[in-house]
Design an enzyme around this catalytic site. Structure first.
Site, PDB file in Angstrom:
ATOM      1  CG  HIS A  72      30.513  34.719 189.414  1.00 29.33           C
ATOM      2  ND1 HIS A  72      31.721  34.461 188.823  1.00 29.33           N
ATOM      3  CD2 HIS A  72      30.053  33.424 189.700  1.00 29.33           C
ATOM      4  CE1 HIS A  72      32.130  33.369 189.145  1.00 29.33           C
ATOM      5  NE2 HIS A  72      31.041  32.711 189.716  1.00 29.33           N
ATOM      6  CE1 TYR A 197      37.759  39.428 185.162  1.00 24.85           C
ATOM      7  CE2 TYR A 197      39.452  39.623 183.457  1.00 24.85           C
ATOM      8  CZ  TYR A 197      38.103  39.558 183.955  1.00 24.85           C
ATOM      9  OH  TYR A 197      37.008  38.745 183.134  1.00 24.85           O
ATOM     10  N   PRO A 288      40.753  38.376 175.029  1.00 20.92           N
ATOM     11  CG  PRO A 288      41.924  36.671 176.173  1.00 20.92           C
ATOM     12  CD  PRO A 288      42.106  37.718 174.919  1.00 20.92           C
ATOM     13  CE  LYS A 292      31.618  42.958 177.082  1.00 20.91           C
ATOM     14  NZ  LYS A 292      30.769  42.347 178.229  1.00 20.91           N
ATOM     15  CE1 TYR A 380      34.744  41.153 183.138  1.00 21.90           C
ATOM     16  CE2 TYR A 380      32.634  40.016 183.710  1.00 21.90           C
ATOM     17  CZ  TYR A 380      33.990  40.018 183.497  1.00 21.90           C
ATOM     18  OH  TYR A 380      34.740  38.875 183.826  1.00 21.90           O
TER      19      TYR A 380
HETATM   20  C1  PHB Z   1      37.219  32.317 181.646  1.00 19.61           C
HETATM   21  O1  PHB Z   1      36.619  31.756 182.492  1.00 19.61           O
HETATM   22  O2  PHB Z   1      37.895  31.424 180.651  1.00 19.61           O
HETATM   23  C2  PHB Z   1      37.483  33.678 181.356  1.00 19.61           C
HETATM   24  C3  PHB Z   1      37.030  34.508 182.285  1.00 19.61           C
HETATM   25  C4  PHB Z   1      37.245  35.787 182.079  1.00 19.61           C
HETATM   26  C5  PHB Z   1      37.792  36.233 180.972  1.00 19.61           C
HETATM   27  C6  PHB Z   1      38.247  35.203 180.119  1.00 19.61           C
HETATM   28  C7  PHB Z   1      38.279  34.244 180.278  1.00 19.61           C
HETATM   29  O3  PHB Z   1      37.907  37.575 180.866  1.00 19.61           O
END
Ligand code: PHB
Ligand code: APR
Length: 389
Positions: A72, A197, A288, A292, A380
């Site tokens: 990505h 997000y 989460p 990280k 990130y």
């Molecule tokens: C996930 O795909 O499980 C995932 C992706 C991004 C995050 C947390 C979990 O910040």
């Protein structure tokens, strides 16, 4: 029994440490409380930082990752009815790879077994003694036999609920958040390539995926939520509301997994006690939101493998002495980033109107200022290993 490094825990930290040590000619034994099947199926996060992917490639662990992982080049932030892309490729020239943590664990176990590694699953009653100079790990093996493993060093890679951290009294730094995530895996083709997000007045939501057939989604919920109380229909309705954006459609499908995860930030200092070295979740937890957790575990054991190799090969203690401080620099950077993303994106009863305005201002600034977007992007995708910021 004797080995050079006794490793407790077969998560990403313990397994990768064992692999890196083996490449340097150092023996280890990995002791894991759960079964192989259990650790290979445990569903967790799935974002690999750029330096994580580079390391896995460098040490021969990326064959399937390079085939099945989904590269990505950005993410989007959704708020106030708009969708705003953060273009990692343009801002920092690097990206991330979506590949489930349990896939990393499967690849690591396969590689260790192929190379003749000693992995013991379903052990119980692990004890640690002699940590000052002559460590002895006691455990009951899968057949119920009591065993003793003598070693030069112990790696406590046994996660947040393990026993290693409890053998000494590190200083604990802790934040709890007034919310949790309800996570689902759905048999539904993702409708967009990248993660989104969303900050919505009803709470945070995250759009992610695992493969061209599987979508991974999260909803912010109150911390004491029972996953069973959320029907599939209610989950899809709520996701539809919180993730809504122009041109976005949500593909629904049967749920394969549904669970609630709490959100905490925790750091134990120092990460070393005599011959015991903590790594990964045993030493620190992040919420989460910044993705990280696994990446930090991997960065820790890269430092630890090098330090232990210098120590065990040449008696050079400089690396083991610096281990805790070296790791904690990266750990606190990730703690800050995860706390920042979490605070910016979640809306709870604690978010008063003043806090809400601050969130929206921060979001607008992040998506319109190249400097602010670059700061998000470089954190990130992961700051380069070995860089002390
Ligand atoms: C996930 O795909 O499980 C995932 C992706 C991004 C995050 C947390 C979990 O910040
Ligand atoms: N004896 C043996 N094994 C144990 C014990 C014990 N007393 N206690 C815990 N374990 C095992 C757990 O069963 C688990 O398999 O230690 C392992 C720790 O693995 P993880 O929890 O995956 O931790 P880590 O390897 O540090 O990886 C960090 O995992 O929690 C996720 O999302 C988090 O991505 C992060 C990553």
């Amino acid at each position: 029994m004797r080995t050079q490094v006794g490793i407790i825990g077969a998560g990403p930290a313990g397994l990768l440490l064992s692999h890196l040590l083996a490449r340097a000619g150092i023996d280890s034994v990995v002791l894991e409380a759960r079964s192989r099947d259990y650790v290979e199926r445990r569903v967790r996060a799935g974002v690999l930082e750029h330096p994580t992917v580079e390391l896995l490639r460098e040490v021969g662990l990326a064959e399937r990752l390079d085939r099945e992982g989904m590269p990505h080049d950005g993410i989007s932030l959704r708020f106030d009815g708009g969708d705003h892309r953060i273009d990692f490729a343009d801002l920092v020239g690097r990206g991330i790879t979506v590949y489930g943590q349990q896939e990393v664990v499967k690849d690591l176990i396969a590689a260790r077994l192929r190379d003749g590694g000693d992995l013991r699953f379903e052990v119980s009653d692990v004890t640690l003694d002699g940590l000052a100079d002559a460590p002895v790990i006691g455990f009951t093996d899968a057949d119920g036999q009591r065993q003793e493993l003598r070693c030069d060093a112990v790696a406590g890679c046994d996660g947040f609920h393990g026993i290693s951290r409890g053998t000494f009294e590190p200083q604990m730094f802790d934040r709890e958040y007034p919310y949790a995530w309800l996570g689902i895996l759905a048999k539904a083709a993702p409708t967009q390539h990248e993660l989104a997000y969303a900050n919505h007045p009803r709470g945070f939501a995250l759009y992610s995926m695992r493969s061209p057939e599987i979508t991974r989604l999260y909803l912010q919920v109150p911390p004491d939520t029972d996953a069973g109380a959320w029907s599939d229909a209610r989950i899809w309705d709520e996701l539809g509301v919180r993730l809504a954006a122009d041109g976005f459609t949500l593909n629904e499908g049967p749920l394969i997994e549904k669970s609630v995860t709490g959100m905490r930030s925790v750091v134990a200092e120092p990460m070393r006690h005599g011959r015991l070295f903590l790594a990964g979740d045993a030493a620190h937890i992040v919420p989460p939101t910044g993705a990280k957790g696994m990446n930090l575990a991997i960065a820790d054991v890269r430092v630890l493998a090098e330090a232990l190799t210098d120590y065990l090969r040449r008696g050079d203690e400089s690396g083991v002495d610096a281990y805790s401080d070296t790791c904690l620099r990266r750990v606190w950077r990730a703690e800050h980033f995860s706390w920042w993303m979490t605070s910016m994106l979640h809306v709870s009863p604690d978010t008063d109107p003043f806090a809400r305005r601050l969130q929206l201002s921060q979001l607008h600034y992040t998506v319109t200022s190249r400097a602010a977007a670059t700061s998000l992007a470089e954190n990130y995708v992961g700051l380069p290993h070995g860089e002390n910021r």
